[in-house]
Design an enzyme around this catalytic site. Structure first.
Site, mmCIF file in Angstrom:
data_model
loop_
_atom_site.group_PDB
_atom_site.id
_atom_site.type_symbol
_atom_site.label_atom_id
_atom_site.label_comp_id
_atom_site.label_asym_id
_atom_site.label_seq_id
_atom_site.Cartn_x
_atom_site.Cartn_y
_atom_site.Cartn_z
ATOM 1 N N ASP A 191 17.394 -29.082 13.466
ATOM 2 C CA ASP A 191 18.063 -28.992 14.767
ATOM 3 C C ASP A 191 19.143 -30.054 14.928
ATOM 4 O OD1 ASP A 191 16.304 -31.133 14.882
ATOM 5 O OD2 ASP A 191 14.900 -30.135 16.236
ATOM 6 N N ASN A 228 4.414 -31.745 23.638
ATOM 7 C CA ASN A 228 4.259 -30.432 24.283
ATOM 8 C C ASN A 228 4.091 -29.309 23.258
ATOM 9 O OD1 ASN A 228 6.788 -30.172 23.195
ATOM 10 N ND2 ASN A 228 7.879 -29.898 25.133
ATOM 11 N N HIS A 246 6.148 -28.665 20.729
ATOM 12 C CA HIS A 246 7.370 -28.060 20.173
ATOM 13 C C HIS A 246 7.475 -28.349 18.676
ATOM 14 C CE1 HIS A 246 10.117 -31.791 21.203
ATOM 15 N NE2 HIS A 246 9.606 -31.921 20.011
ATOM 16 N N GLU A 250 10.963 -25.234 22.383
ATOM 17 C CA GLU A 250 10.168 -25.737 23.495
ATOM 18 C C GLU A 250 9.178 -24.673 23.980
ATOM 19 O OE1 GLU A 250 10.377 -28.810 23.869
ATOM 20 O OE2 GLU A 250 12.206 -29.530 24.829
HETATM 21 P P1 PGA Z 1 8.748 -37.863 16.721
HETATM 22 O O1 PGA Z 1 9.263 -36.443 17.187
HETATM 23 O O2 PGA Z 1 8.589 -37.794 15.237
HETATM 24 O O3 PGA Z 1 9.842 -38.807 17.114
HETATM 25 O O4 PGA Z 1 7.457 -38.108 17.439
HETATM 26 C C1 PGA Z 1 8.638 -35.290 16.739
HETATM 27 C C2 PGA Z 1 9.178 -34.091 17.455
HETATM 28 O O5 PGA Z 1 9.535 -34.209 18.653
HETATM 29 O O6 PGA Z 1 9.235 -33.021 16.847
#
Ligand code: PGA
Length: 241
Positions: A67, A136, A138, A143
């Site tokens: 992304d 959450n 995702h 999302e």
């Molecule tokens: P993080 O993010 O590795 O910074 O916890 C993971 C994500 O949001 O997919």
């Protein structure tokens, strides 16, 4: 679905890096799917060291990032393009033309999404795709929602994602509100998926991913349908399994 619980972040990073390095050692033109975020940093560190020790080459490797924020160009230190260069690409011999990250400054987001999806298809499929997971649930920037968006698309980021990611920015105000992400079908098209999760804040999402109802309300739950997925967590993230 294989679940591996490690003692600490270093062990998670080591194991994750072994998966990545083994794929490239077995197939020098491997197609990698790569994440950003805090979780994969340790893995990237080990991969860079392995390259510096001359144990591996990425000359023919092709990469696709999950992304990118909309509105941040390559030079913005908050863009995922910048993140990947800083933490991985500038340290290894991957060719610039083999690096793929959605273009967050395109004037035509729809077209960019179609082209990104097509580029992935043209390469066959990703040999291995690494994922983090949001609190959450995702994956990439897919999302929680009412439906699984299949292909690369534009998303409106949720407040909790903006808040979580604001730690990389000066403040939450600076976090873009939209992004381009691989879709769920894009993610599931990878031959092998490795999901990394650390910390208690991810425990709920991890347990629902492994044994919850498959629902777009928790996007990672769809991973139960993939036939070659390994989840690597620390003990805190595994607390509710
Ligand atoms: P993080 O993010 O590795 O910074 O916890 C993971 C994500 O949001 O997919």
């Amino acid at each position: 679905m294989e679940v591996i619980v490690k003692n600490n972040y270093q062990e998670i990073s080591k194991l994750a890096s072994q998966y990545l390095l083994n794929v490239v050692k077995a197939k020098n033109d491997a197609v990698l799917g790569l994440p950003t975020g805090g979780t994969p940093l340790g893995m990237y560190d080990i991969v860079v060291n392995e390259y510096k020790n001359k144990n591996i080459s990425f000359q023919n490797v092709i990469s696709f990032n999950l992304d990118e924020y909309i509105g941040l160009d390559e030079n913005s230190k908050y863009s995922y393009y910048y993140f990947m260069n800083k933490n991985l690409f500038s340290h290894i011999d991957i060719k610039k033309e083999n690096i793929h990250i959605p273009n967050g400054t395109t004037t035509d987001v729809q077209q960019e999404c179609i082209e990104y999806e097509n580029k992935i298809k043209e390469e066959g499929s990703m040999d291995i795709l690494f994922l983090g997971i949001g609190k959450n649930g995702h994956i990439g920037f897919n999302e929680p929602s009412n439906y699984f968006e299949p292909y690369t698309h534009e998303v409106i980021l949720q407040e909790n994602t903006i808040k979580a990611n604001s730690r990389f920015f000066k403040d939450a105000e600076g976090v873009p509100k939209t992004a381009i992400t691989m879709g769920i079908k894009t993610i599931l098209s990878a031959k092998k998926i490795i999901l990394l999760a650390t910390g208690e804040s991810k425990a709920d999402a991890v347990s629902k991913t492994i044994k919850g109802k498959i629902t777009p309300g928790l996007p990672a739950s769809i991973l139960q349908l993939h036939n070659d997925i390994t989840i690597i967590t620390d003990k805190d993230a595994a607390k509710k399994i």
